[in-house]
Design a protein around this motif. Sequence first.
Motif, PDB file in Angstrom:
ATOM      1  N   ARG A 113      -6.540 -27.323  23.479  1.00  0.00           N
ATOM      2  CA  ARG A 113      -6.393 -28.692  23.000  1.00  0.00           C
ATOM      3  C   ARG A 113      -5.129 -29.270  23.614  1.00  0.00           C
ATOM      4  N   HIS A 114      -5.223 -30.455  24.159  1.00  0.00           N
ATOM      5  CA  HIS A 114      -4.119 -31.111  24.872  1.00  0.00           C
ATOM      6  C   HIS A 114      -3.661 -30.241  26.032  1.00  0.00           C
ATOM      7  N   LYS A 170      -0.655 -27.484  25.982  1.00  0.00           N
ATOM      8  CA  LYS A 170       0.747 -27.757  26.281  1.00  0.00           C
ATOM      9  C   LYS A 170       1.352 -28.630  25.195  1.00  0.00           C
ATOM     10  N   SER A 171       2.634 -28.446  25.006  1.00  0.00           N
ATOM     11  CA  SER A 171       3.345 -29.276  24.033  1.00  0.00           C
ATOM     12  C   SER A 171       3.626 -30.643  24.643  1.00  0.00           C
ATOM     13  N   ARG A 172       4.118 -31.545  23.822  1.00  0.00           N
ATOM     14  CA  ARG A 172       4.453 -32.888  24.289  1.00  0.00           C
ATOM     15  C   ARG A 172       5.533 -32.821  25.369  1.00  0.00           C
ATOM     16  N   PHE A 173       6.517 -31.935  25.167  1.00  0.00           N
ATOM     17  CA  PHE A 173       7.594 -31.775  26.153  1.00  0.00           C
ATOM     18  C   PHE A 173       7.033 -31.284  27.487  1.00  0.00           C
ATOM     19  N   ASP A 174       6.110 -30.306  27.447  1.00  0.00           N
ATOM     20  CA  ASP A 174       5.504 -29.793  28.683  1.00  0.00           C
ATOM     21  C   ASP A 174       4.745 -30.887  29.425  1.00  0.00           C
ATOM     22  N   ARG A 175       4.038 -31.719  28.690  1.00  0.00           N
ATOM     23  CA  ARG A 175       3.317 -32.814  29.342  1.00  0.00           C
ATOM     24  C   ARG A 175       4.283 -33.831  29.940  1.00  0.00           C
ATOM     25  N   PHE A 176       5.395 -34.094  29.232  1.00  0.00           N
ATOM     26  CA  PHE A 176       6.409 -35.007  29.756  1.00  0.00           C
ATOM     27  C   PHE A 176       7.007 -34.450  31.045  1.00  0.00           C
ATOM     28  N   ASP A 219       5.627 -32.324  33.096  1.00  0.00           N
ATOM     29  CA  ASP A 219       4.619 -32.407  34.163  1.00  0.00           C
ATOM     30  C   ASP A 219       4.620 -33.798  34.789  1.00  0.00           C
TER      31      ASP A 219
END
Length: 191
Positions: free
Chosen positions: A53-54, A57-63, A65
Amino acid sequence: MGLITEFLSLVFGGQRNALRETVEVFRENAEAGAQRAHDMQAEALRQMAAEFRHGGKSRFDRFMDGVNRLPRPMLALGTVALLISALSDPVWFAARMQGLALVPEPLWWLLGVIVSFYFGARHQMKSQEFQQGLAASMAQVPHVARNIAALERLRADTPAAAGTGTYAAARLDATETEANPALEAWKTRRG
């Protein structure tokens, strides 16, 4: 009569079924086995869905990326902007290039190492992701080949599609000519 009723209720009746319970000692209950397999598969799918799900990755990991995707477009757009500035105001551009000429060589080496490591690490990561995807696809090849072979056997134009004999025998039967007296008589009248 009471003794027979008691015996039958012991074997088949009541809330228990002694015959079924005895057979299940030697042979698995197919319905219960299918239910266990279904529950196990559903749990595995639920776990995998939660993991991915997502993108897992955490929100920080997506940021991060997103930040990691910025250098290449910024380098390309910066180079285009330098060319435009050189054409629009050559004196301003020459002054900036003179400033760059004052940058010490070790700083250029450091910048080169940083850019090389960034793009090298990104290339390696993408290469490994590609190889993992390729390995996952290759793992499915035997299953896909079996499915294609099963589908080919279902073709209507395949000799003996509904037959129970061997494929070779069916092919010989389909290609072997039979004697047809009416056809032979027709050919002789025409010819």
